[in-house]
Write a protein that holds these residues in place. Structure first.
Motif, PDB file in Angstrom:
ATOM      1  N   ASP A  19     -22.251 -55.311  91.738  1.00 42.77           N
ATOM      2  CA  ASP A  19     -23.260 -55.297  92.808  1.00 42.77           C
ATOM      3  C   ASP A  19     -24.531 -56.019  92.377  1.00 42.77           C
ATOM      4  O   ASP A  19     -25.163 -56.721  93.176  1.00 42.77           O
ATOM      5  N   ARG A  20     -24.906 -55.852  91.111  1.00 39.34           N
ATOM      6  CA  ARG A  20     -26.114 -56.526  90.606  1.00 39.34           C
ATOM      7  C   ARG A  20     -25.914 -58.037  90.591  1.00 39.34           C
ATOM      8  O   ARG A  20     -26.841 -58.800  90.892  1.00 39.34           O
ATOM      9  N   LEU A  21     -24.703 -58.483  90.253  1.00 38.98           N
ATOM     10  CA  LEU A  21     -24.443 -59.924  90.263  1.00 38.98           C
ATOM     11  C   LEU A  21     -24.506 -60.470  91.689  1.00 38.98           C
ATOM     12  O   LEU A  21     -25.074 -61.546  91.932  1.00 38.98           O
ATOM     13  N   MET A  22     -23.924 -59.746  92.652  1.00 44.29           N
ATOM     14  CA  MET A  22     -23.982 -60.184  94.044  1.00 44.29           C
ATOM     15  C   MET A  22     -25.428 -60.293  94.514  1.00 44.29           C
ATOM     16  O   MET A  22     -25.804 -61.232  95.230  1.00 44.29           O
ATOM     17  N   HIS A  23     -26.249 -59.334  94.107  1.00 40.22           N
ATOM     18  CA  HIS A  23     -27.671 -59.372  94.458  1.00 40.22           C
ATOM     19  C   HIS A  23     -28.325 -60.609  93.845  1.00 40.22           C
ATOM     20  O   HIS A  23     -29.138 -61.281  94.496  1.00 40.22           O
ATOM     21  N   LYS A  24     -27.974 -60.917  92.612  1.00 36.72           N
ATOM     22  CA  LYS A  24     -28.542 -62.088  91.938  1.00 36.72           C
ATOM     23  C   LYS A  24     -28.124 -63.381  92.640  1.00 36.72           C
ATOM     24  O   LYS A  24     -28.948 -64.267  92.896  1.00 36.72           O
ATOM     25  N   GLY A 320     -29.444 -60.412  81.945  1.00 37.66           N
ATOM     26  CA  GLY A 320     -29.173 -59.181  81.216  1.00 37.66           C
ATOM     27  C   GLY A 320     -27.845 -58.552  81.573  1.00 37.66           C
ATOM     28  O   GLY A 320     -27.544 -57.429  81.134  1.00 37.66           O
ATOM     29  N   LEU A 321     -27.024 -59.238  82.364  1.00 38.28           N
ATOM     30  CA  LEU A 321     -25.723 -58.709  82.756  1.00 38.28           C
ATOM     31  C   LEU A 321     -24.676 -59.012  81.686  1.00 38.28           C
ATOM     32  O   LEU A 321     -24.772 -60.015  80.963  1.00 38.28           O
ATOM     33  N   THR A 322     -23.683 -58.146  81.617  1.00 36.90           N
ATOM     34  CA  THR A 322     -22.575 -58.344  80.687  1.00 36.90           C
ATOM     35  C   THR A 322     -21.549 -59.246  81.366  1.00 36.90           C
ATOM     36  O   THR A 322     -20.768 -58.801  82.217  1.00 36.90           O
ATOM     37  N   LEU A 323     -21.565 -60.512  81.015  1.00 33.85           N
ATOM     38  CA  LEU A 323     -20.652 -61.453  81.661  1.00 33.85           C
ATOM     39  C   LEU A 323     -20.443 -62.678  80.784  1.00 33.85           C
ATOM     40  O   LEU A 323     -21.209 -62.961  79.864  1.00 33.85           O
ATOM     41  N   ALA A 324     -19.387 -63.398  81.092  1.00 35.47           N
ATOM     42  CA  ALA A 324     -19.098 -64.691  80.478  1.00 35.47           C
ATOM     43  C   ALA A 324     -18.722 -65.650  81.596  1.00 35.47           C
ATOM     44  O   ALA A 324     -18.045 -65.259  82.557  1.00 35.47           O
TER      45      ALA A 324
END
Length: 664
Positions: A19-24, A320-324
């Motif tokens: 959800d945080r990524l979608m917001h970004k 700051g998200l955990t992603l690659a």
């Protein structure tokens, strides 16, 4: 000015942070999420419950919009009625020419703060609509009862007294006044009848022996006798008066409810803002369903304009998200969405192209060329400098007052630029509100009314130029696709054919050797055209393809004749304007009082030219578009593309200005 290059984003992240990524991505406004293919144990998971809740909320807000729209006219009539103290003051709106209001991203995110207020107004509107529905049903029933009792208004006795006795049958009803005299036929059955005057129907009461009532009813049916509704009671006049009073009460209550309903109109800005917020949240859920997920992670794919790649890279690194993630160029078999990047002059004409079809990602952007030719032909079709001045000033004032952002109010911008073109061509043709430049002493090139053949030649010449230009674009496109032979044979051959025909037909007037050269060029052009038809074919299809390509000559000149619509519209504008001026002059001369004659002339002048500029502006837009879609696009344009729709672009009522670096 071109179609923006696109980059594919491949991202793997933690499910808890989706959800945080979608917001970004929504805030960035530069990523169109696509369906990620399934890998191994991944699956596409959807939150149906949340989606249903958002869908229901959107439906409730749209109910408010529909309710207000359907009752706005009624509220205005109530307010205009001098016999009522009810008033309706419409909420201020920007009007049809006003662009969508702007909104910051943070204001949009805070939209749920107005949710309680908006849904309270929706509940209020729903209560009003429900009661209005009941009132409508009750009023319909009362009106029907009143109309059924109307013929009995002169009957002094109570209706319940018209009942059967032990030996006689009593039937009361209505009959057309013109057929009342035919009731005398009932005497044959020993019936007693009476009629109460009315128009166009009158009341009739028939008393007959029960043994003969069937025969009496059969005779009455032939006279189209309508029985009184069962259960009618009281004196008809009293009941009619009661119905009238109840109808009046319901009408008053209906008007009160309509005005109460329209008070919720002041919640429209907040409701529209909330509608856009819910729409985007629903889109986020759809995008989340497009990701391929496991129990703990997800895979997301999206298209991003290459120009926004560095900015997206920076924002993801700092999120700051955990992603690659990784970014790559489109593969050969992938079809990225189309994002046209044009300046403020060309952008409005993208709406014209998109009416036909969005450009394919891998073809030449046609919008700059459409802009040039649409501008050129618009002025030729309207062809009056006075009209051009009106269109330019009118559209310019609207644009100046509303200051629409890029991509909005495209039609007004097209009319503004079309007005400039009309002003210039009107000066060329010497037409000023239907008056000739020759009459007012202004220099000009030629008058289409006086020299229509010159106008016809100019229209066909402009059309030939556009068609050849389109063939040139096609040749360049084929060469870029590493098909130089197809480009030269398929497009360049037409240049040789056209030059050859011109040299062979009229070259002798310039030099004796030109016809020979012309026909030689024509022959070479035909050979190249047949070669183009044979390219890529095998066996007998080479012959049929070569011969079939010659049929294109007929289509070419058929398309060329379509440009006579420029001639027709340009001439029609001038003639209609001149005719209105002549009508005004005749009225001025016929009316003895010069003051009244001047007023009549002014009225005819104003109404006539407003009509003329309106109808010909519409015609210029429609026929101009048709020339682009059929005659011009048919030479080089394939279309079939899909417009770039980044997350956040679904807003219908508000506009968020793109952040720096975002492609729109």
């Amino acid at each position: 000015m071109a179609i923006a290059e696109m980059t594919k984003l491949l991202l793997v992240g933690n499910n808890r942070e989706k959800d945080r990524l979608m917001h970004k991505l929504h805030r960035l406004g530069c990523a169109e999420i696509t369906v990620a293919p399934s890998y191994g144990q991944t699956e596409h998971v959807s939150d149906e419950r949340a989606a249903d809740e958002l869908t229901q909320k959107i439906a409730q807000i749209e109910f408010l919009f529909d309710a207000l729209k359907s009752h706005r006219t009624a509220a205005q009539k109530i307010s205009d009625d001098k016999n009522t103290d009810l008033q309706y003051r419409p909420a201020k709106d920007g009007g049809m020419f006003c662009p969508k209001p702007s909104l910051t991203f943070d204001e949009l995110v805070r939209s749920p703060q107005v949710e309680i207020e908006v849904f309270a107004q929706i509940a209020k509107a729903k209560s009003c609509v429900d009661e209005l529905t009941r009132i409508k049903a009750d009023r319909t029933r009362l009106v029907a009862e009143r109309d059924q009792l109307a013929p009995f208004a002169q009957m002094p006795i109570a209706l319940e007294r018209l009942r059967d006795t032990r030996t006689t049958a009593v039937r009361a009803g209505s009959i057309a006044a013109s057929k009342a005299e035919r009731l005398v036929a009932l005497d044959a059955y020993g019936a007693i009848w009476d009629v109460f005057a009315g128009s166009p129907t009158c009341a009739a009461v028939v008393i007959a022996d029960k043994e003969k009532i069937d025969d009496v009813l059969s005779a009455l049916s032939e006279l189209e006798f309508t029985p009184l509704p069962a259960g009618a009671e009281g004196v008809a006049a009293d009941r009619i008066a009661a119905c009238e009073r109840e109808i009046a009460r319901l009408d008053r209550r209906r008007d009160e409810l309509v005005c109460t309903l329209m008070l919720t109109e002041y919640a429209l800005p907040a409701a529209r803002r909330l509608h856009d917020y819910y729409t985007i949240e629903l889109r986020k859920l759809e995008c989340a369903r497009m990701t391929a997920s496991t129990r703990s992670s997800y895979i997301l794919e999206a298209w991003v304009p290459t120009a926004a790649r560095d900015r997206l890279d920076r924002e993801l690194d700092e999120s700051g998200l955990t992603l690659a993630y990784a970014m790559r160029d489109p593969l050969e078999d992938e079809i990225p969405p189309t994002c046209c990047v044009n300046n403020g002059v060309v952008t409005p004409y993208e709406s014209v192209t998109n009416m036909f079809s969005a450009p394919d990602y891998r073809e030449i952007d046609p919008n700059p060329f459409v802009t040039f030719f649409f501008f050129l032909f618009f002025g030729m079709m309207v062809s009056d400098a006075g009209y051009g001045l009106l269109l330019t000033l009118g559209a310019g004032i609207v644009l100046w007052r509303t200051k629409p952002p890029k991509g909005q109010s495209n039609l007004i911008k097209i009319i503004f630029m079309g007005g400039i073109s009309t002003l210039l061509w009107g000066m060329v043709f010497g037409s000023y509100f239907g008056f000739s430049a020759q009459d007012i002493g202004v220099p000009y090139w030629f008058n289409p009314i006086e020299d229509p053949m010159m106008m016809l030649y100019l229209s066909l010449g402009m059309g030939l130029f556009q068609m050849c230009f389109g063939l040139g674009i096609n040749m360049v496109a084929l060469i870029r696709k590493r098909k130089p032979l197809a480009g030269i044979c398929g497009a360049f051959s037409w240049y040789l054919i056209i030059l050859g025909l011109a040299g062979g037909a009229v070259g002798g007037k310039l030099a004796s050797w030109l016809p020979t050269v012309g026909w030689a060029l024509f022959g070479v052009g035909l050979v190249l055209l047949m070669l183009a038809g044979a390219l890529g074919k095998k066996g007998a299809k080479k012959v049929t393809g070569a011969l079939g390509s010659l049929y294109g000559i007929i289509n070419f000149f058929s398309d060329l004749m379509s440009y006579t619509r420029i001639f027709g519209l340009g001439l029609a504008t001038a003639v209609i304007g001149m005719v209105f001026n002549q009508i005004g002059q005749v009225l001025f001369q016929l009316i003895p009082l010069h003051a009244l004659g001047a007023v009549a002339y002014a009225v005819i002048f104003l109404i006539g030219h407003v009509f003329n500029v309106g109808i010909n502006t519409l015609g210029a837009y429609v026929h101009n578009s048709r020339l682009q879609f059929v005659e011009f696009f048919g030479k080089f344009y394939t279309g079939g593309g899909r417009l770039f729709r980044p997350l956040g672009s679904e807003m219908k009522y508000y506009y968020i200005k793109p952040q720096e670096g975002t492609q729109q």
